[in-house]
Design a protein around this motif. Structure first.
Motif, short mmCIF file in Angstrom:
data_model
loop_
_atom_site.label_atom_id
_atom_site.label_comp_id
_atom_site.label_asym_id
_atom_site.label_seq_id
_atom_site.Cartn_x
_atom_site.Cartn_y
_atom_site.Cartn_z
N VAL A 135 0.80 -1.22 0.00
CA VAL A 135 0.00 0.00 0.00
C VAL A 135 0.84 1.27 0.00
O VAL A 135 0.30 2.36 -0.24
N TRP A 136 2.13 1.16 0.27
CA TRP A 136 2.96 2.37 0.42
C TRP A 136 2.90 3.31 -0.78
O TRP A 136 2.74 4.53 -0.60
N PRO A 137 3.01 2.83 -2.03
CA PRO A 137 2.99 3.79 -3.15
C PRO A 137 1.74 4.65 -3.17
O PRO A 137 1.81 5.86 -3.47
N GLY A 138 0.58 4.07 -2.86
CA GLY A 138 -0.65 4.84 -2.89
C GLY A 138 -0.80 5.78 -1.72
O GLY A 138 -1.19 6.94 -1.88
N VAL A 139 -0.45 5.31 -0.53
CA VAL A 139 -0.69 6.12 0.66
C VAL A 139 0.31 7.26 0.80
O VAL A 139 0.03 8.29 1.42
N SER A 140 1.48 7.13 0.18
CA SER A 140 2.54 8.11 0.39
C SER A 140 2.69 9.12 -0.74
O SER A 140 3.50 10.04 -0.65
N LYS A 141 1.89 9.01 -1.79
CA LYS A 141 2.16 9.80 -3.00
C LYS A 141 2.08 11.30 -2.80
O LYS A 141 2.76 12.07 -3.48
N GLN A 142 1.24 11.77 -1.86
CA GLN A 142 1.12 13.21 -1.61
C GLN A 142 1.69 13.60 -0.24
O GLN A 142 1.59 14.76 0.16
N ALA A 143 2.26 12.65 0.46
CA ALA A 143 2.72 12.91 1.82
C ALA A 143 3.96 13.80 1.82
O ALA A 143 4.81 13.73 0.92
N ARG A 144 4.05 14.64 2.85
CA ARG A 144 5.20 15.51 3.05
C ARG A 144 5.89 15.24 4.38
O ARG A 144 7.06 15.54 4.54
N TRP A 145 5.15 14.71 5.34
CA TRP A 145 5.69 14.44 6.67
C TRP A 145 5.34 13.02 7.11
O TRP A 145 4.27 12.52 6.79
N LEU A 146 6.25 12.42 7.86
CA LEU A 146 6.01 11.16 8.55
C LEU A 146 6.22 11.41 10.04
O LEU A 146 7.29 11.88 10.45
N LEU A 147 5.19 11.12 10.84
CA LEU A 147 5.26 11.29 12.28
C LEU A 147 5.39 9.91 12.94
O LEU A 147 4.56 9.03 12.68
N LEU A 176 10.82 13.77 8.57
CA LEU A 176 10.47 12.96 9.72
C LEU A 176 10.25 13.83 10.95
O LEU A 176 11.13 14.60 11.34
N ALA A 177 9.08 13.71 11.54
CA ALA A 177 8.80 14.32 12.83
C ALA A 177 8.84 13.20 13.87
O ALA A 177 8.12 12.22 13.77
N LEU A 178 9.70 13.35 14.88
CA LEU A 178 9.85 12.34 15.92
C LEU A 178 9.40 12.92 17.26
O LEU A 178 9.99 13.87 17.76
N ASP A 179 8.32 12.35 17.79
CA ASP A 179 7.90 12.62 19.16
C ASP A 179 8.34 11.41 19.97
O ASP A 179 7.75 10.33 19.85
N VAL A 180 9.38 11.55 20.77
CA VAL A 180 10.03 10.41 21.39
C VAL A 180 9.03 9.54 22.16
O VAL A 180 9.02 8.32 22.03
N ASN A 181 8.18 10.15 22.98
CA ASN A 181 7.09 9.42 23.65
C ASN A 181 7.61 8.14 24.32
O ASN A 181 7.08 7.05 24.11
#
Length: 345
Positions: A135-147, A176-181
């Motif tokens: 599913v990655w190609p479809g879900v990521s095509k317009q993405a700008r950030w990964l949290l 990449l946005a990393l919230d250590v959590n």
């Protein structure tokens, strides 16, 4: 699972969706009668995804849920909010996770253990890389950030899937946005909830720390990982020089963003019911504004420290407003509520 959103995600949130079982104020959710506990849908990545959707940012969740009541409740929630679920997997064997949350008389919480395990572990621990590859190609095509947070690193299967997604995100130019959590009980259910990460956990976190464009830490996490709670000092020891935000509960938030250092008192609502999810709403408020900056994935083009402070203040308002209700998702504000709160603050 079927897609529940109308727009391709601009932000992808990877990790756990679970139930926070809030114990009675001052009580123990592990021993309290069920009627005195309050079950709320949560999990940091799910919280951020729902908060972003409510603010109007197209968002998708990458995760895994059990085929159970909790899983069905989450699907209904994501459909209502418009969260994309192309990369949300279902597990027929393992349950969705329930986290026991002890609350003190002031609403502050401690994560103290889990319920619902049937000796096979929980669905979120088994995030499947092969399914993500489809599913990655479809879900990521317009993405700008990964949290992401660090909890998926605690289990072999989910860690492998996270590492694969990180590589894909880097290749595709996603920030990449990393919230250590940091939550020690996810690594060892018998661990002291106040314990810091050991050497093994620190080693597992290192690649995330070195890829992050935006790093959000609680003060105690900053001290554990960097022996400092100064955002500039933290930024300086990482090769990519990420933007850094350090929160500290009710104490001022500090940041080093786009060359601008700042500090600001937290915003406080008229009443506090439950602080669960406040940090996640803060993260969502910041990402919401970053996505709105004409497609930029950082603030390097911003020369105005006042603009950076306004963005942090907006994020702080999102965090404050979550505290007026129970759970990390239901009280999340829409843009109108944030604007009203800021005008009155």
């Amino acid at each position: 699972m079927a897609d529940g959103s109308a727009l391709a995600p601009r932000v992808l949130c990877l990790g756990e969706a679970l139930v926070d079982r809030l114990g009675p104020l001052g009580g123990d959710p592990a021993t309290a009668v069920p009627e005195s506990c309050d079950d709320r849908l949560g999990g940091a990545p799910a919280n951020v995804a729902c908060a972003l959707a409510r603010l109007g940012t197209p968002v998708g969740l990458i995760g895994r849920l059990g085929e159970d009541v909790i899983g069905r409740e989450f699907l209904a929630l994501f459909q209502r909010r418009g969260v994309d679920v192309q990369a949300l997997q279902s597990d027929p064997s393992r349950p969705s996770r329930v986290v026991l949350v002890r609350r003190d008389a002031n609403g502050e919480r401690v994560f103290q253990g889990f319920a619902g395990d049937q000796s096979l572990g929980f669905a979120d621990q088994m995030l499947d890389r092969a399914g993500l590859e489809l599913v990655w190609p479809g879900v990521s095509k317009q993405a700008r950030w990964l949290l992401v947070g660090t909890i998926p690193l605690a289990t072999t299967a989910s860690a492998e899937s996270l590492q694969w997604v990180l590589a894909q995100a880097k290749a595709a130019g996603l920030a990449l946005a990393l919230d250590v959590n940091w939550r020690p009980t996810f690594w060892d259910s018998e661990a002291d909830p106040a314990a810091g990460p050991d050497a093994s956990a620190l080693s597992a976190m290192k690649p995330l720390l070195h890829q992050a464009a935006l790093l959000k830490l609680a003060r105690e996490e900053a001290l554990w990982l960097f022996d400092s709670d100064d955002p500039l000092a933290i930024q300086a020891v990482l090769p990519q020089r990420p933007d850094v935000v350090v929160t500290d509960g009710g104490n001022p938030v500090r940041w080093q963003i786009a060359g601008h250092a700042g500090t600001m008192p937290v915003l406080t609502p008229a009443r506090v019911v439950d602080t669960t999810g406040a940090g996640d709403a803060f993260t969502a408020g910041l990402l919401h504004q970053l996505v709105g900056l004409s497609g930029h994935t950082d603030l390097s083009h911003v020369g105005d420290s006042a603009m950076v402070e306004r963005m942090v203040r907006y994020a702080a308002a999102c965090g404050a407003l979550v505290c007026v209700g129970a759970g990390g998702i239901d009280p999340q504000p829409d843009p109108e509520a944030v604007a009203k709160f800021l005008n009155q603050a």
